[in-house]
Design a protein around this motif. Structure first.
Motif, PDB file in Angstrom:
ATOM      1  N   GLU A  55      40.422 -56.683 -94.782  1.00 57.53           N
ATOM      2  CA  GLU A  55      40.945 -56.867 -96.129  1.00 57.53           C
ATOM      3  C   GLU A  55      41.561 -58.258 -96.256  1.00 57.53           C
ATOM      4  O   GLU A  55      42.302 -58.697 -95.379  1.00 57.53           O
ATOM      5  CB  GLU A  55      42.001 -55.811 -96.468  1.00 57.53           C
ATOM      6  N   PHE A  56      41.220 -58.931 -97.334  1.00 61.02           N
ATOM      7  CA  PHE A  56      41.855 -60.213 -97.652  1.00 61.02           C
ATOM      8  C   PHE A  56      41.832 -60.371 -99.169  1.00 61.02           C
ATOM      9  O   PHE A  56      41.007 -61.077 -99.735  1.00 61.02           O
ATOM     10  CB  PHE A  56      41.124 -61.377 -96.974  1.00 61.02           C
ATOM     11  N   ASN A  57      42.759 -59.683 -99.811  1.00 57.69           N
ATOM     12  CA  ASN A  57      42.799 -59.636-101.276  1.00 57.69           C
ATOM     13  C   ASN A  57      44.052 -60.312-101.829  1.00 57.69           C
ATOM     14  O   ASN A  57      44.628 -59.869-102.813  1.00 57.69           O
ATOM     15  CB  ASN A  57      42.735 -58.188-101.759  1.00 57.69           C
ATOM     16  N   TRP A  58      44.482 -61.391-101.163  1.00 57.13           N
ATOM     17  CA  TRP A  58      45.691 -62.079-101.610  1.00 57.13           C
ATOM     18  C   TRP A  58      45.584 -62.532-103.066  1.00 57.13           C
ATOM     19  O   TRP A  58      46.572 -62.522-103.790  1.00 57.13           O
ATOM     20  CB  TRP A  58      45.944 -63.303-100.731  1.00 57.13           C
ATOM     21  N   ILE A  59      44.402 -62.957-103.499  1.00 54.23           N
ATOM     22  CA  ILE A  59      44.263 -63.496-104.838  1.00 54.23           C
ATOM     23  C   ILE A  59      44.505 -62.432-105.907  1.00 54.23           C
ATOM     24  O   ILE A  59      44.787 -62.750-107.070  1.00 54.23           O
ATOM     25  CB  ILE A  59      42.862 -64.131-105.006  1.00 54.23           C
ATOM     26  N   LYS A  60      44.420 -61.161-105.539  1.00 52.64           N
ATOM     27  CA  LYS A  60      44.682 -60.052-106.464  1.00 52.64           C
ATOM     28  C   LYS A  60      46.071 -59.458-106.288  1.00 52.64           C
ATOM     29  O   LYS A  60      46.464 -58.580-107.064  1.00 52.64           O
ATOM     30  CB  LYS A  60      43.641 -58.947-106.254  1.00 52.64           C
ATOM     31  N   ASP A  61      46.805 -59.928-105.288  1.00 51.94           N
ATOM     32  CA  ASP A  61      48.115 -59.374-104.958  1.00 51.94           C
ATOM     33  C   ASP A  61      49.200 -60.250-105.583  1.00 51.94           C
ATOM     34  O   ASP A  61      49.264 -61.457-105.347  1.00 51.94           O
ATOM     35  CB  ASP A  61      48.275 -59.326-103.436  1.00 51.94           C
ATOM     36  N   ARG A  62      50.075 -59.655-106.392  1.00 53.76           N
ATOM     37  CA  ARG A  62      51.129 -60.411-107.061  1.00 53.76           C
ATOM     38  C   ARG A  62      52.065 -61.094-106.063  1.00 53.76           C
ATOM     39  O   ARG A  62      52.586 -62.177-106.338  1.00 53.76           O
ATOM     40  CB  ARG A  62      51.950 -59.501-107.980  1.00 53.76           C
ATOM     41  N   GLU A  63      52.308 -60.468-104.927  1.00 51.46           N
ATOM     42  CA  GLU A  63      53.233 -61.031-103.950  1.00 51.46           C
ATOM     43  C   GLU A  63      52.607 -62.154-103.128  1.00 51.46           C
ATOM     44  O   GLU A  63      53.315 -63.033-102.636  1.00 51.46           O
ATOM     45  CB  GLU A  63      53.730 -59.920-103.010  1.00 51.46           C
ATOM     46  N   MET A  64      51.302 -62.136-102.945  1.00 50.35           N
ATOM     47  CA  MET A  64      50.641 -63.081-102.044  1.00 50.35           C
ATOM     48  C   MET A  64      49.815 -64.133-102.784  1.00 50.35           C
ATOM     49  O   MET A  64      49.342 -65.087-102.157  1.00 50.35           O
ATOM     50  CB  MET A  64      49.728 -62.315-101.080  1.00 50.35           C
ATOM     51  N   ALA A  65      49.617 -63.975-104.078  1.00 51.67           N
ATOM     52  CA  ALA A  65      48.708 -64.869-104.808  1.00 51.67           C
ATOM     53  C   ALA A  65      49.156 -66.324-104.747  1.00 51.67           C
ATOM     54  O   ALA A  65      48.315 -67.235-104.685  1.00 51.67           O
ATOM     55  CB  ALA A  65      48.586 -64.408-106.264  1.00 51.67           C
ATOM     56  N   ILE A  66      50.456 -66.585-104.749  1.00 49.87           N
ATOM     57  CA  ILE A  66      50.934 -67.966-104.719  1.00 49.87           C
ATOM     58  C   ILE A  66      50.497 -68.677-103.450  1.00 49.87           C
ATOM     59  O   ILE A  66      50.291 -69.900-103.438  1.00 49.87           O
ATOM     60  CB  ILE A  66      52.477 -67.997-104.872  1.00 49.87           C
ATOM     61  N   TYR A  67      50.302 -67.914-102.369  1.00 48.21           N
ATOM     62  CA  TYR A  67      49.900 -68.532-101.099  1.00 48.21           C
ATOM     63  C   TYR A  67      48.427 -68.954-101.122  1.00 48.21           C
ATOM     64  O   TYR A  67      48.028 -69.811-100.330  1.00 48.21           O
ATOM     65  CB  TYR A  67      50.178 -67.577 -99.945  1.00 48.21           C
TER      66      TYR A  67
END
Length: 301
Positions: free
Chosen positions: A156-168
């Motif tokens: 799993e690598f869904n940072w772009i959809k995650d509000r907490e991780m999207a900034i990274y």
């Protein structure tokens, strides 16, 4: 009374013409810059003290727009995101750029090929970088989908959809684009160090670590300062990368002051608040640039 020599008069005219010609040629460009850069900066500062909404208004309201700005939750989110993005962006770019410069400074085989490869991302616009990384990070078509096709179903690598991780994800894309440019600055600094100093240190028994810590890195201070100023400037005004990569989302999770300013000025018809946020950004950049320019001019004197 002696007659004036016409040859002397012609020479004097040519001298005056040579002195004035550069000024005449540069005058239109200078006038355009004054009007369309500094003039519009002054106009934006003025609008920040007015009640402008969809169209400019010239009714002064004092500091009301600034008071309202700092009560808006989206502005707080944008400033927090900028702090996270700028700090990680500057630190990671500096570390990677320095390591790549040290690697290339070892006269490794293939340096002529590696240097343009590392510099290539900087030749791209932030729009292109954001679009490419959006495809790469999208779980439906990017790296996550590729891993699933290869049989790694649990990846799993869904940072772009995650509000907490999207900034990274913004940090990842920005670091990829700018690290090569920072490398070039550090490499120029490394190549400018006098080899006689390094040879003398080696003769005195200094280890490689001691040479870098006590001799090389201190002499790279101008490169460190230049990298900090340039990266800070890029981080503060980042707009196109965010729009292309995440559009400021999900929700408002990756909004930055630049996207906030555009949204309130051109989408929500709050020109006064948008102008006040632009002034805050300008003051932040000035707080970085003015001490740097002062130090440079003082050092030259």
């Amino acid at each position: 009374m002696a007659a004036t020599d016409p040859m002397l008069g012609g020479a004097d005219f040519r001298t005056r013409l040579q002195n004035w010609l550069p000024k005449i040629v540069l005058a239109p460009s200078f006038a355009v810059m004054v009007i369309f850069v500094y003039g519009f900066i002054a106009f934006t500062v003025y609008l920040s003290f007015t009640g402008s909404r969809m169209l400019p208004s010239f009714d002064l309201v004092g500091f009301q727009n600034y008071e309202r700005l700092f009560r808006i939750r989206e502005w707080d989110t944008a400033v927090t995101n900028l702090a996270i993005f700028a700090s990680l962006y500057i630190i990671i770019c500096t570390i990677i750029g320095l390591m790549l410069a040290i690697l290339l400074d070892q006269k490794i085989r293939g340096e002529g090929l590696l240097r343009p490869i590392f510099l290539y991302p900087m030749a791209l616009s932030f729009i292109v970088t954001g679009t490419a990384w959006k495809w790469f990070l999208d779980p439906a078509i990017g790296i996550e989908n590729t891993m699933h096709l290869w049989g790694w179903a649990s990846f799993e690598f869904n940072w772009i959809k995650d509000r907490e991780m999207a900034i990274y994800t913004i940090v990842i894309a920005a670091v990829w684009q700018s690290s090569g440019f920072v490398m070039a600055m550090f490499l120029a600094g490394l190549r400018g160090i006098d080899n006689e100093i390094l040879k003398a240190a080696q003769m005195d028994g200094a280890s490689t670590f001691q040479m870098y810590r006590r001799i090389i890195l201190p002499q790279l201070r101008p490169a460190f300062l230049s990298a900090f100023v340039i990266l800070s400037h890029l981080a503060i005004k980042s707009y196109d990368l965010v729009i292309a990569l995440t559009g400021g989302g999900p929700g408002n999770a990756t909004a930055l002051p630049a996207t906030f300013m555009y949204s309130y000025t051109f989408t929500r018809n709050q020109m006064g608040i948008g102008a006040s946020s632009a002034v805050i950004m300008l003051m932040t950049i000035a707080a970085i640039m003015v001490p740097y320019l002062y130090a440079e001019l003082r050092e030259k004197k």
